[in-house]
Motif scaffolding. Structure first.
Motif, PDB file in Angstrom:
ATOM      1  N   THR A 158    -168.631 -38.134 -19.755  1.00 34.44           N
ATOM      2  CA  THR A 158    -168.174 -37.223 -18.710  1.00 34.44           C
ATOM      3  C   THR A 158    -169.197 -37.109 -17.583  1.00 34.44           C
ATOM      4  N   ALA A 159    -170.468 -37.048 -17.933  1.00 36.81           N
ATOM      5  CA  ALA A 159    -171.516 -36.928 -16.913  1.00 36.81           C
ATOM      6  C   ALA A 159    -171.543 -38.137 -15.989  1.00 36.81           C
ATOM      7  N   ILE A 160    -171.447 -39.329 -16.565  1.00 34.70           N
ATOM      8  CA  ILE A 160    -171.457 -40.547 -15.751  1.00 34.70           C
ATOM      9  C   ILE A 160    -170.242 -40.588 -14.832  1.00 34.70           C
ATOM     10  N   MET A 161    -169.075 -40.189 -15.353  1.00 29.11           N
ATOM     11  CA  MET A 161    -167.874 -40.173 -14.525  1.00 29.11           C
ATOM     12  C   MET A 161    -167.989 -39.160 -13.388  1.00 29.11           C
ATOM     13  N   GLU A 162    -168.542 -37.999 -13.677  1.00 34.68           N
ATOM     14  CA  GLU A 162    -168.698 -36.988 -12.626  1.00 34.68           C
ATOM     15  C   GLU A 162    -169.704 -37.443 -11.573  1.00 34.68           C
ATOM     16  N   ARG A 208    -153.819 -37.445 -26.145  1.00 36.13           N
ATOM     17  CA  ARG A 208    -154.427 -36.240 -26.702  1.00 36.13           C
ATOM     18  C   ARG A 208    -153.343 -35.371 -27.346  1.00 36.13           C
ATOM     19  N   THR A 209    -153.634 -34.873 -28.531  1.00 40.45           N
ATOM     20  CA  THR A 209    -152.755 -33.926 -29.211  1.00 40.45           C
ATOM     21  C   THR A 209    -153.580 -32.735 -29.666  1.00 40.45           C
ATOM     22  N   SER A 210    -152.902 -31.736 -30.201  1.00 37.94           N
ATOM     23  CA  SER A 210    -153.612 -30.550 -30.685  1.00 37.94           C
ATOM     24  C   SER A 210    -154.504 -30.884 -31.872  1.00 37.94           C
ATOM     25  N   GLU A 211    -154.244 -32.005 -32.523  1.00 40.40           N
ATOM     26  CA  GLU A 211    -155.015 -32.370 -33.710  1.00 40.40           C
ATOM     27  C   GLU A 211    -156.011 -33.500 -33.454  1.00 40.40           C
ATOM     28  N   GLY A 212    -156.087 -33.984 -32.234  1.00 41.07           N
ATOM     29  CA  GLY A 212    -157.021 -35.067 -31.942  1.00 41.07           C
ATOM     30  C   GLY A 212    -156.422 -36.069 -30.981  1.00 41.07           C
ATOM     31  N   THR A 213    -156.562 -37.358 -31.302  1.00 34.96           N
ATOM     32  CA  THR A 213    -156.061 -38.434 -30.454  1.00 34.96           C
ATOM     33  C   THR A 213    -155.111 -39.308 -31.248  1.00 34.96           C
ATOM     34  N   ASP A 214    -153.869 -39.399 -30.784  1.00 33.18           N
ATOM     35  CA  ASP A 214    -152.885 -40.283 -31.397  1.00 33.18           C
ATOM     36  C   ASP A 214    -152.937 -41.653 -30.743  1.00 33.18           C
ATOM     37  N   VAL A 215    -152.618 -42.673 -31.523  1.00 35.02           N
ATOM     38  CA  VAL A 215    -152.577 -44.041 -31.021  1.00 35.02           C
ATOM     39  C   VAL A 215    -151.167 -44.574 -31.209  1.00 35.02           C
ATOM     40  N   SER A 262    -154.289 -44.601 -16.829  1.00 31.36           N
ATOM     41  CA  SER A 262    -154.498 -43.291 -17.446  1.00 31.36           C
ATOM     42  C   SER A 262    -153.917 -42.215 -16.540  1.00 31.36           C
ATOM     43  N   ASP A 263    -153.930 -40.983 -17.035  1.00 28.52           N
ATOM     44  CA  ASP A 263    -153.481 -39.867 -16.203  1.00 28.52           C
ATOM     45  C   ASP A 263    -154.616 -39.289 -15.377  1.00 28.52           C
ATOM     46  N   SER A 264    -155.778 -39.945 -15.399  1.00 30.28           N
ATOM     47  CA  SER A 264    -156.932 -39.518 -14.605  1.00 30.28           C
ATOM     48  C   SER A 264    -157.097 -40.456 -13.418  1.00 30.28           C
ATOM     49  N   LEU A 265    -156.879 -39.934 -12.212  1.00 30.69           N
ATOM     50  CA  LEU A 265    -157.071 -40.752 -11.023  1.00 30.69           C
ATOM     51  C   LEU A 265    -158.513 -41.230 -10.920  1.00 30.69           C
ATOM     52  N   LEU A 266    -159.450 -40.397 -11.356  1.00 31.32           N
ATOM     53  CA  LEU A 266    -160.858 -40.772 -11.294  1.00 31.32           C
ATOM     54  C   LEU A 266    -161.143 -41.950 -12.215  1.00 31.32           C
ATOM     55  N   LEU A 267    -160.703 -41.881 -13.460  1.00 28.26           N
ATOM     56  CA  LEU A 267    -160.950 -42.980 -14.389  1.00 28.26           C
ATOM     57  C   LEU A 267    -160.298 -44.263 -13.888  1.00 28.26           C
ATOM     58  N   ASN A 268    -159.064 -44.170 -13.414  1.00 26.67           N
ATOM     59  CA  ASN A 268    -158.399 -45.368 -12.887  1.00 26.67           C
ATOM     60  C   ASN A 268    -159.201 -45.977 -11.747  1.00 26.67           C
ATOM     61  N   SER A 269    -159.692 -45.123 -10.860  1.00 25.52           N
ATOM     62  CA  SER A 269    -160.432 -45.609  -9.696  1.00 25.52           C
ATOM     63  C   SER A 269    -161.762 -46.236 -10.092  1.00 25.52           C
ATOM     64  N   PHE A 290    -161.607 -35.018 -19.427  1.00 26.88           N
ATOM     65  CA  PHE A 290    -160.962 -35.187 -18.127  1.00 26.88           C
ATOM     66  C   PHE A 290    -159.738 -36.107 -18.187  1.00 26.88           C
ATOM     67  N   VAL A 291    -159.367 -36.592 -19.361  1.00 24.32           N
ATOM     68  CA  VAL A 291    -158.213 -37.481 -19.461  1.00 24.32           C
ATOM     69  C   VAL A 291    -157.432 -37.153 -20.729  1.00 24.32           C
ATOM     70  N   ASP A 292    -156.099 -37.180 -20.620  1.00 27.35           N
ATOM     71  CA  ASP A 292    -155.228 -36.896 -21.763  1.00 27.35           C
ATOM     72  C   ASP A 292    -154.477 -38.131 -22.243  1.00 27.35           C
ATOM     73  N   ARG A 293    -154.488 -39.187 -21.455  1.00 25.17           N
ATOM     74  CA  ARG A 293    -153.747 -40.380 -21.851  1.00 25.17           C
ATOM     75  C   ARG A 293    -154.392 -41.619 -21.246  1.00 25.17           C
ATOM     76  N   ILE A 294    -154.601 -42.635 -22.080  1.00 28.33           N
ATOM     77  CA  ILE A 294    -155.091 -43.938 -21.628  1.00 28.33           C
ATOM     78  C   ILE A 294    -154.206 -45.005 -22.246  1.00 28.33           C
ATOM     79  N   ARG A 295    -153.787 -45.928 -21.423  1.00 31.32           N
ATOM     80  CA  ARG A 295    -153.017 -47.067 -21.920  1.00 31.32           C
ATOM     81  C   ARG A 295    -153.764 -48.346 -21.588  1.00 31.32           C
ATOM     82  N   LEU A 296    -153.911 -49.218 -22.591  1.00 29.41           N
ATOM     83  CA  LEU A 296    -154.505 -50.535 -22.425  1.00 29.41           C
ATOM     84  C   LEU A 296    -153.424 -51.579 -22.654  1.00 29.41           C
ATOM     85  N   CYS A 297    -153.303 -52.511 -21.726  1.00 29.40           N
ATOM     86  CA  CYS A 297    -152.301 -53.565 -21.839  1.00 29.40           C
ATOM     87  C   CYS A 297    -152.983 -54.929 -21.815  1.00 29.40           C
TER      88      CYS A 297
END
Length: 767
Positions: A648-652, A745-752, A305-312, A723-730
């Motif tokens: 978000t609370a659990i991540m923080e 994340r887009t202006s209209e929601g979440t694209d897949v 993801s683009d979140s260092l926290l989520l990745n960690s 706190f995250v704009d992009r997540i990739r699952l492989c």
């Protein structure tokens, strides 16, 4: 990694522990031990305590583990030789080494930094206070560095240590370095101070050929040993201390290597296995352990993801689950938590397997097979065993072997049996395979029979519990401390007790198993199970709803009375889908009020309740796994904003813990009071279902709904937290295929974006 074997000269009991066939206890002692009154008294002490351990704070402990061998170390690298504490070196439910201190010129080094990121290896950086040497020579503070490395070798039940003393000064120092040891061989229940007194006998410490050995003759016929060897050899050896005279030139370093070898074997076989080893290079050993850890993480769905926290946090979660792998005979399982619960648990193992289905479904497969092999077959009141019941906890230490505790295994859990069925059904949704269902058909039938015949104590259609102990209340849901299930007046609920979330587990389990029977062509059985589940749902929404509180009651106690307190338990019921729509929405609103949501998550009990305690084990703390299940319940009923707020609370909260490792529980103080989560003093870390919480939150908020039997993945209302704009699952596995997906994340929601789909897997997005 190579697996350890039962000790020489022993036979493996059903729990996989080494049990001696020699030196049985005198029959008079056995009779005295097994009187009903004595047994119930011991059981009351063990199972009705209000917290997992009564020892001092271990919140800052550094923990490392490899299979069944684990180390709990104070932040300064020491194990205090005196005093009651939980630090030590443990193996098979026994604390072998309880004291280990270093002194340089009679002074303790000062801690600078610690790390145990790799799980099997601990690193401590220490420095010196002012040191006064012979002839008035002074070593000014912070002139020396002490780098203390410890690596666990589970195959040899050995810890290899390297102490490197570095001289940052301009003159040479000859330093007296003393290592002090103490081995108590306490059973884990003694360490936790739930029981007093060890039934065996310790021998006096003995020095032989420069090695220090401690020996304990267990009442279970096992001889337990700690052998400590050194390189270079000590200059002086006295009782439990080894003293070295280390000459360290300026800008140079010297090293002391220590190996701590643990032994556990039958008394008759004692001495046949040499307690001497070649000194193993710490770095060489770590290479193999690191590769094992990397192999474990590579087996999982990969998240970027683009979140260092989520990745960690996700990386830490996967590595912690790898660290928690333990061994029972020749089978691996994930232990519940370090240090108190390094054992096989029913509920914990099942919930973490549920949490990890999107990342590693094999955990569920192994867990179901192992628990099925221990399924209850008879009625045993001492162990709360009943036919078809899934175990609660299995222990393999001395107190279990001699019958002082009922954990051989102990079956005192009301929820493991429906969770067993629920996991089997959910796993099949991911794999699209009936093979495991066919393999476990007999355990499934026995579990369903237990729910119908033994679980419903009052005949009211609910699964309940009532301990066989006449002297104390023993709670058997996930909030299993003795003071957890309370009424609004502050008194303890009276058994038999039907917990709110357990009814949800039963409801979801019957629907999950009905789907498998349907797939197997047994349509009438499927219809009957669904009918039973739907009837349960109707009763549940009538009997558990508390209009005054605006949520479901914690439980129904004796005579169908509500334990009408506001707790987190109804949130887990929402996860199962048992709640009526309007009641679910009102429950979410109630759980997210300030008296329940403290900023780091939802508390276990409202601050408005008489029994609220921010550091009560289940009376106001915040548990990551509980919140993950609550968030899934919120999402199920379309309460997406509340689910994201919990995520978000659990991540923080994770930001404030070493290596971003979520602990078992956090204190319930409001976030605004301290701006950091307050640590629960004796929380396990790592802990299995806490490690599974964030992976489960990810799969929940991304809306992953597997339909493995038709090779389809439905993605329903995908969401990304702020706190995250992009997540990739492989490598996400569903049915016979895999998928690589990206959520943006887009202006209209979440694209897949489906980057790849293999094995005929279809991916459908539902908004």
């Amino acid at each position: 990694m190579a697996k350890s074997k039962p000790a020489t000269g022993t036979t493996a009991n059903r729990g996989g522990a080494a049990r001696s066939s020699e030196a049985p206890r005198p029959i008079e002692e056995e009779r005295a031990l097994d009187t009903k009154e004595a047994r119930q008294e011991r059981k009351q002490r063990v199972l009705t305590q209000g917290q997992p351990a009564l020892v001092g704070n271990i919140a800052d402990a550094v923990t490392v583990k490899s299979l069944n061998l684990f180390y709990v170390i104070a932040p300064d690298g020491q194990l205090p030789v005196k005093g009651d504490h939980g630090f030590g070196l443990y193996l098979n439910d026994c604390r072998f080494l309880s004291g280990y201190e270093i002194r340089i010129a009679d002074a303790a080094p000062l801690p600078l930094a610690t790390s145990a990121e790799q799980g099997y290896r601990a690193l401590f950086e220490l420095t010196n206070p002012d040191l006064h040497l012979d002839e008035g020579k002074l070593v000014p503070k912070e002139k020396l560095g002490v780098r203390w490395e410890r690596v666990l070798d589970a195959e040899q039940t050995t810890v290899h240590e390297r102490m490197t003393l570095r001289n940052f000064g301009e003159e040479a120092y000859e330093l007296p370095v003393t290592l002090l040891f103490h081995a108590g061989f306490e059973d884990i229940f003694n360490v936790r101070e739930l029981l007093k007194g060890a039934p065996g006998k310790s021998a006096a410490p003995d020095w032989r050929d420069g090695r220090l050995q401690f020996v304990y003759h267990g009442a279970d016929g096992l001889r337990r040993t700690v052998t400590i060897q050194f390189s270079p050899a000590p200059h002086a050896m006295k009782e439990c201390a080894a003293t070295f005279r280390i000459n360290v030139p300026p800008r140079s370093s010297e090293t002391i290597a220590v190996s701590i070898i643990l032994g556990e074997e039958a008394e008759k076989a004692a001495g046949k296995r040499p307690m001497v080893q070649q000194f193993t290079g710490v770095d060489d050993l770590a290479v193999g352990l690191r590769e094992d850890s990397e192999n474990w993480t590579r087996q999982h769905t990969k998240l970027q993801s683009d979140s260092l926290l989520l990745n960690s946090v996700v990386d830490r979660s996967l590595r912690d689950l790898g660290t928690l792998r333990s061994q029972l005979a020749d089978r691996l399982y994930i232990a519940a938590g370090v240090p108190w619960f390094v054992a096989l648990f029913g509920r914990d193992s099942l919930i973490v397997a549920l949490e990890m289905l999107a990342f590693q479904p094999n955990i569920a497969t192994e867990t179901l097979r192992l628990l099925a092999s221990y399924q209850g077959r008879s009625v045993d009141r001492w162990r709360d065993e009943q036919p078809g019941k899934i175990l609660h906890e299995l222990r393999v230490g001395e107190l279990a072997h001699v019958g002082e505790i009922p954990h051989t295994p102990f079956y005192g859990t009301v929820d493991a049996t429906p969770l067993f069925l629920l996991l089997l059904g959910r796993l099949a949704d991911w794999t699209g395979d009936l093979a495991l269902f066919d393999e476990l058909r007999d355990p499934v039938e026995r579990a369903l029979t237990w729910i119908a015949e033994y679980g419903d104590i009052s005949g009211n259609g609910y699964v309940e519990y009532q301990s066989e102990s006449e002297k104390g209340l023993v709670n058997q849901g996930w909030k299993d401390s003795g003071d957890a299930i309370v009424r609004a007046d502050g008194n303890l609920a009276t058994p038999p007790i039907a917990l709110v979330e357990v009814q949800g587990y039963v409801f979801a389990a019957k629907h999950a198993i009905a789907r498998l029977f349907e797939r197997a062509g047994e349509h009438e059985r499927a219809v009957r199970l669904r009918s039973e589940a739907d009837a349960l749902k109707a009763r549940f929404n009538r009997d558990f709803w508390c209009e005054e509180q605006g949520t479901f009651a914690l439980a129904l106690e004796a005579h169908g009375r509500q334990a009408a307190v506001v707790s987190s338990n109804p949130g887990q019921a929402l996860w199962t889908g048992i709640a009526d729509e309007n009641k679910a929405h009102r429950s979410v609103a109630r759980l997210m009020k300030d008296d329940m949501f403290n900023g780091w998550g939802v508390r276990t009990l409202s601050t408005a309740e008489r029994r609220y305690n921010p550091v009560g084990y289940h009376l106001g703390t915040v548990w990551p796994h509980d919140n993950a299940l609550l968030a899934a319940g919120f999402r199920r009923y379309g309460e997406d904003e509340a689910a994201l707020r919990v995520f978000t609370a659990i991540m923080e909260a994770a930001m404030h813990y070493r290596h971003h490792r979520l602990p078992e529980a956090m204190a319930g103080f409001p976030r605004e009071d301290f701006q950091v989560p307050v640590r629960y003093p004796v929380a396990c870390h790592p802990q299995a279902w806490a490690a599974g919480a964030v992976p489960f939150l990810v799969s929940t908020c991304l809306g992953l709904e597997p339909h493995g039997f038709v090779d389809q993945l439905r993605i329903e209302r995908p969401l990304l937290p702020d706190f995250v704009d992009r997540i990739r699952l492989c490598g996400l596995r569903v049915g016979r295929g895999t998928a690589d997906l990206e959520f943006r994340r887009t202006s209209e929601g979440t694209d897949v974006v489906v980057h790849a789909a293999h094995g005929g897997l279809k991916v459908d997005v539902v908004r």
